[in-house]
Design an enzyme around this catalytic site. Structure first.
Site, mmCIF file in Angstrom:
data_model
loop_
_atom_site.group_PDB
_atom_site.id
_atom_site.type_symbol
_atom_site.label_atom_id
_atom_site.label_comp_id
_atom_site.label_asym_id
_atom_site.label_seq_id
_atom_site.Cartn_x
_atom_site.Cartn_y
_atom_site.Cartn_z
ATOM 1 N N GLN A 53 -3.637 -16.122 -3.307
ATOM 2 C CA GLN A 53 -4.051 -15.592 -4.606
ATOM 3 C C GLN A 53 -5.236 -16.349 -5.177
ATOM 4 O O GLN A 53 -6.149 -15.757 -5.737
ATOM 5 C CB GLN A 53 -2.875 -15.622 -5.589
ATOM 6 C CG GLN A 53 -1.850 -14.536 -5.330
ATOM 7 C CD GLN A 53 -2.464 -13.143 -5.344
ATOM 8 O OE1 GLN A 53 -3.195 -12.785 -6.269
ATOM 9 N NE2 GLN A 53 -2.185 -12.362 -4.321
ATOM 10 N N HIS B 199 -6.954 6.993 -3.058
ATOM 11 C CA HIS B 199 -7.858 6.038 -2.415
ATOM 12 C C HIS B 199 -7.236 5.256 -1.240
ATOM 13 O O HIS B 199 -7.965 4.683 -0.442
ATOM 14 C CB HIS B 199 -8.433 5.057 -3.449
ATOM 15 C CG HIS B 199 -7.519 3.906 -3.723
ATOM 16 N ND1 HIS B 199 -6.423 4.004 -4.544
ATOM 17 C CD2 HIS B 199 -7.519 2.635 -3.237
ATOM 18 C CE1 HIS B 199 -5.791 2.851 -4.560
ATOM 19 N NE2 HIS B 199 -6.431 1.991 -3.781
ATOM 20 N N HIS C 253 0.833 -1.206 0.000
ATOM 21 C CA HIS C 253 0.000 0.000 0.000
ATOM 22 C C HIS C 253 0.867 1.255 0.000
ATOM 23 O O HIS C 253 0.976 1.962 0.998
ATOM 24 C CB HIS C 253 -0.962 -0.007 1.192
ATOM 25 C CG HIS C 253 -2.071 -0.992 1.021
ATOM 26 N ND1 HIS C 253 -2.122 -2.182 1.706
ATOM 27 C CD2 HIS C 253 -3.153 -0.970 0.215
ATOM 28 C CE1 HIS C 253 -3.212 -2.846 1.334
ATOM 29 N NE2 HIS C 253 -3.858 -2.135 0.433
ATOM 30 N N ASN C 254 1.457 1.513 -1.129
ATOM 31 C CA ASN C 254 2.324 2.676 -1.282
ATOM 32 C C ASN C 254 1.903 3.455 -2.534
ATOM 33 O O ASN C 254 0.896 3.113 -3.168
ATOM 34 C CB ASN C 254 3.781 2.214 -1.354
ATOM 35 C CG ASN C 254 3.986 1.161 -2.424
ATOM 36 O OD1 ASN C 254 3.461 1.293 -3.533
ATOM 37 N ND2 ASN C 254 4.711 0.090 -2.109
ATOM 38 N N ALA C 255 2.671 4.463 -2.876
ATOM 39 C CA ALA C 255 2.279 5.339 -3.986
ATOM 40 C C ALA C 255 2.286 4.626 -5.343
ATOM 41 O O ALA C 255 1.579 5.045 -6.264
ATOM 42 C CB ALA C 255 3.199 6.560 -4.033
ATOM 43 N N HIS D 248 1.206 1.561 -5.853
ATOM 44 C CA HIS D 248 -0.134 0.962 -5.952
ATOM 45 C C HIS D 248 -1.149 2.032 -6.373
ATOM 46 O O HIS D 248 -1.988 1.794 -7.242
ATOM 47 C CB HIS D 248 -0.534 0.325 -4.612
ATOM 48 C CG HIS D 248 -1.999 0.004 -4.501
ATOM 49 N ND1 HIS D 248 -2.645 -0.904 -5.329
ATOM 50 C CD2 HIS D 248 -2.971 0.494 -3.676
ATOM 51 C CE1 HIS D 248 -3.932 -0.965 -5.005
ATOM 52 N NE2 HIS D 248 -4.159 -0.123 -4.018
HETATM 53 ZN ZN LIG Z 1 -5.958 0.132 -2.883
#
Ligand SMILES: [Zn+2]
Ligand SMILES: *[C@@H]1O[C@H](CO)[C@@H](O)[C@H](O)[C@H]1NC(C)=O
Ligand SMILES: *[C@@H]1O[C@H](CO)[C@@H](O)[C@H](O)[C@H]1NC(C)=O
Length: 458
Positions: free
Chosen positions: A387, A226, A186-188, A190
Site C-alpha cells: 500500500q 472497465h 476485481h469483481n462487480a 469494485h
Molecule cells: Zn479497476
C-alpha cells in the site's frame, strides 16, 4: 528518478480484434502451465472478444432450466460444473429480479423492489463516504445494477436518450454477471465502487457545468464496465502462460482491451442503443474504449505528464470535446485507484482484497514454477508495504494533479484520507518490522527502461 511504476509493457493500443479463437483456450496439453490455465479457464477466462457473432448463450453455463425441474437435476454435475452452478445461483437470483420474470414495473421498481435501507443509501450516492460494501449487502449482491441504474435515472439519461428501462436493466445485469464474483478484488463491487467515484467526480463544478449528457452516459458505462470479465490475474501472467488473450491483443493492454471489447459485446447484445444511428453507436464504442484503455496503469506516466503539461500551461478548455474527454479519462483513472483516498475503514478492506488477489496469483505462480510476480509473494510482501508503495508512486502523483485541476472540498478530502491512510500503514509497517522503510523495495527497484512485469493495481 525511479518513477518506478511502469507496471508492464505497454505501448500501442490495438483497436482491432479478429474473430478467431473465441471462447477457446489454446495450450499445449502437455504443459503444466497449460494445465493450470485450463483450470483457470473454467473459472471463466472465457472470451467474448469475437463478439460479432458470439451469443451469450454460447457460454458454458449450466442450463437455467435444470433449476426448475427436479426430475432433470440428475443431469450429471461434474465437480467443475458445481462451481459454475454455485456462481449461477447468483445469476438466477438477479435474473428473476431484474429480467422481468416478476414483471417489474419500471416506474415503481426503485420504490418497491429495493429494500428500504438500500434506497435510503442511494439518496447519498454522491457522498464520498458511501459504503459500497454495505450497499452490496443490502442489495443482495446487486450493487452494480442498482447503483448504475439509479445514476442513469439521476442524470436524466433514460429520458434524454429515450432508453428502454427493461433493456437497460438487462444490460446492467449482464455486466454484473460478467464480473467474477470469486475474484477477491476485481469483481462487480469494485466496478460499482468505481462508478460511484466517477459520479462524485462528474458532479465537481468544473465538470458538471461543461459535460453533455453524452459525456455522462459514456463515463458511467465505461466506469461500470472497465474491468469486465477480469480473470483475477494480471497481464504478465496471461503473457507468460500464453493465454490466447495475450496473443489476441499482442501483449498490449491485454486486459483493458478485453474489458472494452466485452463491454461492446454486451452493448450490442442488449440492443440498448439500437434506436441510435450506426454512426453514433460506433462513436460510443470507440469513446468507451478510450476511457477504458486509459485505466491501464502501465500508461499512467504518459497520461500524468500530459495532464501536468496542460495544467502548467493552463490551456484546458472544457468547451472543447477533446479536452473534456481527456479529463474524463483522468477522472476514470482516479476513480479506478481511489481506494486509498476513501476513509480508513473502506480503504483498508480494499487493500486486503487486492492483496489477497495478488497473493493468490503468487501462490499459483509458485505452484507451477512460473516465477512469482513482484508484489505477489506472501512470504516477502505485506499489505502495508504494498500500500505504501502504491500510494507513493501511483496514487499521490495522480491525485496531486487532480487537485490542481479541481481544487475542491472533495479533492482536499481525498488527499486528507490519503495522508492519514498512508500514516496508518506506516504505523502497521513499524509494528511489523520495526524498520519503517518508506516503500516496498519492489517499487524502488523498478526501472522504467526495464519495464518489469508488474501486477495491475487497479
Ligand atoms: Zn479497476
Ligand atoms: C406501474 O406502477 C405504478 C405505481 O404502482 C402504477 O400506477 C402503474 O399503473 C403501473 N404500470 C403498469 C404498466 O403496471
Ligand atoms: C508476447 O510476449 C511473449 C512472451 O514474452 C512473446 O513470446 C510473444 O512473442 C509476444 N507476442 C507479441 C505479439 O509481441
Amino acid at each position: 528518478m525511479g518513477i518506478v511504476l511502469i507496471w508492464c509493457l505497454a505501448v500501442i493500443v490495438i483497436r482491432w480484434i479478429t474473430s478467431e479463437r473465441r471462447g477457446a483456450i489454446s495450450y499445449d496439453s502437455s504443459d503444466q502451465t497449460a494445465l493450470y490455465i485450463r483450470m483457470l479457464g473454467d473459472v471463466r477466462v472465457r472470451s467474448r472478444a469475437g463478439f460479432e457473432t458470439e451469443r451469450r448463450g454460447s457460454h458454458p453455463y449450466i442450463d437455467f432450466r435444470i433449476f426448475h425441474s427436479n426430475s432433470e437435476i440428475e443431469v450429471s454435475v461434474s465437480a467443475r460444473n458445481v462451481r459454475r452452478l454455485l456462481s449461477f445461483q447468483r445469476y438466477l437470483r438477479s435474473s428473476r429480479f431484474f429480467r422481468g420474470i416478476t414483471a417489474p414495473n419500471s416506474s415503481n421498481i426503485l420504490d418497491d423492489d429495493y429494500n428500504g435501507q438500500a434506497k435510503c443509501m442511494l439518496e447519498k450516492v454522491g457522498n464520498w463516504n458511501f459504503d459500497i460494501f454495505l450497499f452490496d449487502r443490502l442489495t443482495n449482491g446487486n450493487s452494480l445494477v442498482s447503483l448504475t441504474f439509479h445514476l442513469f435515472n439521476l442524470h436524466g439519461l433514460i429520458e434524454h436518450f429515450q432508453l428502454d428501462t427493461m433493456k437497460l436493466r438487462r444490460f446492467l445485469v449482464m455486466v454484473q454477471e460478467d464480473y467474477h464474483s470469486q475474484n477477491p478484488y476485481h469483481n462487480a463491487v469494485h466496478a460499482a465502487d468505481v462508478t460511484q467515484a466517477m459520479h462524485c467526480y462528474l458532479k465537481e463544478p468544473k465538470l458538471s457545468k461543461s459535460l453533455t449528457p453524452w459525456d455522462v452516459l459514456l463515463s458511467l458505462i465505461a466506469a461500470a464496465t472497465h474491468d469486465l470479465d477480469h480473470p483475477g490475474v494480471n497481464q504478465p501472467f496471461l503473457i507468460k502462460t500464453n493465454h490466447y488473450l495475450a496473443t489476441l491483443y499482442k501483449n498490449t493492454s491485454v486486459l483493458e482491451n478485453h474489458h472494452w471489447r466485452s463491454a461492446v459485446g454486451l452493448l450490442r447484445e442488449s440492443g440498448l442503443f439500437a434506436h441510435m444511428s450506426l454512426e453514433n453507436r460506433q462513436l460510443m464504442e470507440s469513446q468507451i474504449g478510450d476511457l477504458i484503455l486509459a485505466t491501464d496503469i502501465s500508461q499512467q506516466n504518459e497520461y500524468l505528464s500530459m495532464f501536468r503539461s496542460h495544467l502548467d500551461r493552463g490551456d484546458l478548455c472544457l468547451e472543447n470535446a477533446n479536452h473534456r474527454h481527456f479529463i474524463l479519462q483522468m477522472a476514470l483513472k482516479c476513480a479506478d485507484i481511489c481506494n486509498p483516498c476513501r476513509t480508513w475503514e473502506l480503504s483498508k478492506q480494499w487493500s486486503e482484497k487486492v492483496t489477497e488477489e495478488f497473493f493468490h496469483q503468487g501462490d499459483i505462480e509458485k505452484k507451477y514454477h512460473l516465477g512469482v510476480s513482484p508484489l505477489c509473494d506472501r512470504q516477502t510482501e505485506t499489505i502495508a508495504n504494498i500500500q505504501i508503495g502504491f500510494m507513493t508512486y501511483l496514487v499521490e502523483p495522480l491525485f496531486g494533479e487532480w487537485a490542481r485541476f479541481s481544487n475542491t472540498r472533495l479533492s482536499q478530502t481525498m488527499l486528507g484520507h490519503l495522508g492519514l491512510n498512508k500514516a496508518s500503514w506506516k504505523g502497521v509497517q513499524r509494528e511489523q518490522c520495526g524498520s519503517g522503510d518508506d516503500a516496498d523495495p519492489a517499487f524502488e527497484e523498478m526501472d522504467s527502461d526495464i519495464l518489469p512485469q508488474e501486477p495491475r493495481l487497479s
